[in-house]
Design a protein around this motif. Structure first.
Motif, PDB file in Angstrom:
ATOM      1  N   GLY A 142       0.826  -1.211   0.000  1.00  0.00           N
ATOM      2  CA  GLY A 142       0.000   0.000   0.000  1.00  0.00           C
ATOM      3  C   GLY A 142       0.853   1.251   0.000  1.00  0.00           C
ATOM      4  N   ASN A 143       0.177   2.403   0.122  1.00  0.00           N
ATOM      5  CA  ASN A 143       0.933   3.666   0.237  1.00  0.00           C
ATOM      6  C   ASN A 143       0.473   4.503   1.438  1.00  0.00           C
ATOM      7  N   VAL A 144      -0.505   4.023   2.158  1.00  0.00           N
ATOM      8  CA  VAL A 144      -0.904   4.696   3.404  1.00  0.00           C
ATOM      9  C   VAL A 144      -0.494   3.826   4.594  1.00  0.00           C
ATOM     10  N   THR A 145      -0.733   2.530   4.458  1.00  0.00           N
ATOM     11  CA  THR A 145      -0.192   1.536   5.389  1.00  0.00           C
ATOM     12  C   THR A 145       0.539   0.504   4.533  1.00  0.00           C
ATOM     13  N   PRO A 146       1.247  -0.424   5.160  1.00  0.00           N
ATOM     14  CA  PRO A 146       1.937  -1.429   4.326  1.00  0.00           C
ATOM     15  C   PRO A 146       0.989  -2.194   3.399  1.00  0.00           C
ATOM     16  N   TYR A 147      -0.339  -2.149   3.728  1.00  0.00           N
ATOM     17  CA  TYR A 147      -1.284  -2.959   2.946  1.00  0.00           C
ATOM     18  C   TYR A 147      -2.318  -2.139   2.190  1.00  0.00           C
ATOM     19  N   ALA A 148      -2.593  -0.907   2.606  1.00  0.00           N
ATOM     20  CA  ALA A 148      -3.732  -0.147   2.071  1.00  0.00           C
ATOM     21  C   ALA A 148      -3.306   1.001   1.171  1.00  0.00           C
TER      22      ALA A 148
END
Ligand code: RIB
Ligand code: CA
Length: 320
Positions: free
Chosen positions: A157-163
């Motif tokens: 992701g780009n906000v959290t590692p996944y999102a």
């Protein structure tokens, strides 16, 4: 000629995606812009939509204002890479444009009913408006030709590692859209957009091209590049939304896989798009095509080829 409605949260990369779409007048018929809370609040986003249309000289295109917050949760923090005004704080003149009375969701429902099976939805912000339309009209999904989304990610992701940001702002809306049963969804996520960075040399070319649109793009990407340096220590900026427009103009600019996608709406991984390639997970039913790669050179030939065609050869030489 593809009829499209761009659902957007401008947003610097949104602005470039819209400008590219408007430059392809033979290929794309941009019926309207619908705005949604995302990069900045929906009031600023709507003002920015009109500013972009002014830059493009397309004040004939209507704008429909959408949701000011996610479907089922409180508002998120605005993105930190588009400037306080959402367009790089470059002082673009205020527009005289006024949004239509009808809400974004009601317009989407009405328009696809009037032109059944003919309209491509192009959401390049959080999916709140699209999900609202799915919930309000049982026929909406079947009336839509296809949905080409900027959002999500297979791996990171780009906000959290996944999102990824658009799904992170409104995970419930994203889940609704992927479960709705649309005829065709294409998810253009970060695994593909990470290959389309506007590097300093190409950005300098925009300055030297010296037209109102090229200079706008040069100026508006300054703040965007600064944010990318802060976050990634990498020069340039990721033109996420613009890859969706490039795909509409040349499907071959991305590689896709058939997949089943669902979206996590709670806990540590909320906003994550969970992508099951159906080739591997035989028990899963395909609900979309997911972009897994993008051709950088082909992308910038599309971008400059449509916006500044007389510089296409220059770009080809620069990209070697
Ligand atoms: O994650 C990229 C997305 O978030 C793009 O749509 C960009 O405009 C931001 O909204
Ligand atoms: Ca966006």
């Amino acid at each position: 000629m593809r009829k499209i409605i761009i659902d957007t949260d401008p947003g610097i990369d949104d602005a470039l995606a819209i400008l590219l779409a408007l430059s392809a007048r033979e290929e794309l018929d941009v019926l309207a812009l619908t705005t949604v809370n995302g990069n900045v609040d929906v009031e600023k986003v709507t003002k920015n939509a009109f500013k972009i249309l002014d830059v493009a000289g397309r004040t004939d295109i209507p704008v429909y204002k959408g949701n000011r917050k996610p479907l089922m949760r409180e508002n998120s923090m605005p993105a930190d890479c588009h400037g306080d005004d959402g367009l790089g704080n470059i002082g673009v003149a205020e527009s005289a444009g006024v949004p239509e009375e009808e809400s974004a969701a009601d317009f989407l429902i009405r328009k696809v009913r009037e032109e059944k099976g003919e309209i491509t939805l192009v959401p390049i912000g959080p999916l709140t408006n699209i999900a609202e339309a799915v919930q309000k009209d049982p026929a909406f999904v079947k009336n839509v030709k296809e949905v080409v989304i900027m959002g999500g990610a297979v791996h990171e992701g780009n906000v959290t590692p996944y999102a990824e940001f658009n799904f992170w702002v409104d995970p419930e809306a994203a889940k609704i859209v992927f479960q709705a049963g649309f005829e065709k969804i294409v998810m253009v996520g970060l695994d593909a957009t990470k290959h389309v960075w506007l590097n300093p040399a190409l950005r300098e070319l925009l300055y030297q091209i010296n037209t109102p649109v090229s200079r706008f793009i040069h100026k508006v990407t300054r703040v965007y590049a600064d944010a990318h340096w802060r976050q990634h220590q990498k020069l340039g900026s990721e033109l996420c939304d613009v890859l969706v427009t490039a795909y509409l103009l040349d499907n071959g600019v991305i590689d896709t896989i058939d997949a089943f996608v669902d979206v996590e709406t709670q806990g540590l991984c909320e906003g994550a798009s969970v992508v099951y390639p159906v080739m591997k997970y035989k028990d899963k039913m395909k609900n979309c095509e997911v972009a897994v790669n993008a051709d950088t050179g082909r992308f910038f030939e599309i971008f400059f080829g449509y916006l500044f065609p007389e510089y296409l050869d220059t770009v080809k030489k620069m990209q070697g």
